[in-house]
Scaffold this active site. Structure first.
Site, PDB file in Angstrom:
ATOM      1  N   ASP A  77       0.825  -1.204   0.000  1.00  0.00           N
ATOM      2  CA  ASP A  77       0.000   0.000   0.000  1.00  0.00           C
ATOM      3  C   ASP A  77       0.861   1.257   0.000  1.00  0.00           C
ATOM      4  OD1 ASP A  77      -2.044   1.770   0.207  1.00  0.00           O
ATOM      5  OD2 ASP A  77      -2.588   1.262   2.266  1.00  0.00           O
ATOM      6  N   ASP A 103      -1.716   5.419  -5.786  1.00  0.00           N
ATOM      7  CA  ASP A 103      -1.940   4.484  -4.688  1.00  0.00           C
ATOM      8  C   ASP A 103      -2.028   3.051  -5.204  1.00  0.00           C
ATOM      9  OD1 ASP A 103      -2.625   3.302  -2.315  1.00  0.00           O
ATOM     10  OD2 ASP A 103      -4.499   4.390  -2.038  1.00  0.00           O
TER      11      ASP A 103
END
Ligand SMILES: *[C@@H]1O[C@H](CO)[C@@H](O)[C@H](O)[C@H]1NC(C)=O
Ligand SMILES: *[C@@H]1O[C@H](CO)[C@@H](O)[C@H](O)[C@H]1NC(C)=O
Length: 396
Positions: A87, A278
């Site tokens: 992440d 992201d």
């Protein structure tokens, strides 16, 4: 001290008295490559693709599908393997830990600190020296536990295992809302607690990955993460004072076929970063008013019949070839020509534009689906994100 950063879905509560030490073993080479596991999950997960936030996406064609990339890491001594989601939008490495106050079911056994000789709780300046953390990702997704020191080992596909003694991780004793295949998260953002930061300065924070929708996917660190060669385009990377741990890009315009839709003149216009990149978000989110312009441009060229979804632009078709090519123009000169699979999803006889409204989450996000089949390189020292068109499934 409690620092609460509250924004959109990513409410992050950091309880921190943390002293970081970066102690990655110094005899290692300067680059590593690891395999990633791709999971399509069906449950509500961490991200804006879920319906936790006032249900803006409940019952959309996208609400039950998310796409995650997991990395195997080993925790403790002797090492115990876990699979954790990578992440670039978060800051902590954490895993579920025994004893559980409340843990979700995970596939791998839950990490048991009592069986590890290197487990060491961090001491903080609290009355009992405990060092608690709490992370709330989205609505129901959270992890609560303690900061600990542990050995983290990563089995590289390009050489020796990479051993990181005394790594700061979160040992989560009360966790909820993640998908059951995931034992935790590997945070990769700019924060000192992320994996990239804790790998050590000689890796320069360099990170790249290649996400395949179907085959193998890879992640690279340090020297292995440099992205160059034919077809590579570079976008400027920005760091913003409000949210200094995110990697920002600046989206100047989107072209639908030859129809270039400028940001200039919209409230979203910026020159210092207006969209985060992201790996942990599935879809791409654009501000509502701008998204409407993009949708209108797609609609003006697609001749297939509209499928009746009020909240997404969908068409009946048996081929993805009905759609115009979408190009995202990022500051720095990166005109990213996206593959149709990056931007349109196949719902079985119906294809939909895979762009979502960022207004409910207050943040534009360049998600992982749109990044499929690009080698994406983050270079924080030169403030550049590079994209190289690559068939990720053929990398080894
Ligand atoms: C996905 O979720 C739906 C609704 O919760 C369920 O009916 C379906 O069986 C799930 N599919 C998979 C592949 O788990
Ligand atoms: C776990 O955390 C949640 C959310 O803060 C809380 O409501 C719950 O009581 C906690 N569970 C336990 C067993 O401590």
């Amino acid at each position: 001290m409690i620092m609460a950063l509250s924004f959109s879905l990513r409410t992050i509560i950091i309880t921190a008295f943390v002293l970081l030490t970066t102690t990655a073993s110094s005899s290692s080479p300067h680059g590593f490559t690891f395999d990633l596991i791709h999971r399509r999950s069906n449950t509500s997960s961490l991200r804006p693709s879920t319906d936790d936030y006032g249900s803006p996406y409940a019952n959309t064609v996208f609400d039950s599908e998310s796409s995650e990339y997991l990395m195997k890491i080993q925790i403790g001594t002797p090492p115990v393997e876990i699979e954790a989601m990578i992440d670039t939008g978060s800051h902590l490495i954490w895993t579920q830990c025994l004893p559980c106050q409340s843990c979700y079911n995970q596939v791998a056994p839950i990490f048991d600190p009592s069986k590890s000789s290197t487990y060491k709780p961090r001491r903080c300046k609290t009355h009992d020296h405990s060092c608690p953390y709490e992370l709330v990702y989205a609505g129901k997704s959270y992890t609560k536990g303690t900061y600990v020191s542990e050995t983290v080992t990563i089995q590289s596909t390009s050489g020796q295992p990479f051993v990181m003694p005394e790594t700061l991780i979160g040992c989560g004793h009360n966790n909820s809302g993640l998908v059951s295949t995931t034992s935790g998260i590997v945070g990769l953002n700019w924060a000192a607690t992320s994996l990239t930061s804790q790998m050590g300065e000689r890796f320069l924070g360099l990170l790249s990955y290649c996400f395949s929708g179907t085959g193998t996917s890879k992640i690279n660190f340090g020297a292995n993460a440099i992205v160059a060669g034919d077809g590579t385009v570079a976008a400027d990377m920005f760091r913003k004072t409000n949210f200094p741990d995110f990697y920002y890009l600046n989206l100047d315009a989107i072209s639908v076929g030859d129809n270039r839709i400028e940001m200039l003149g919209t409230s979203f216009y910026a020159t210092d970063g207006n969209m985060i990149i992201d790996s942990g978000t599935t879809y791409t989110f654009l501000p509502g008013s701008y998204l409407e312009q993009v949708k209108a441009a797609v609609e003006s060229v697609v001749t297939a019949d509209r499928a009746p979804y009020s909240d997404a632009l969908c068409y009946y078709s048996n081929t993805i070839e009905i759609f115009p090519v979408i190009t995202m123009h990022f500051s720095g000169g990166a005109d990213l020509v996206l593959y149709n699979n990056n931007m349109y999803v196949d719902k079985g006889g119906i294809f939909c534009l895979a762009l979502m409204d960022a207004d409910p989450i207050h943040m534009a996000v360049f998600g992982n689906r749109a990044q499929n089949n690009f080698l994406v390189g983050y270079d924080p020292s030169s403030m550049v994100v590079s994209f190289k068109p690559t068939d990720c499934s053929t990398l080894f």
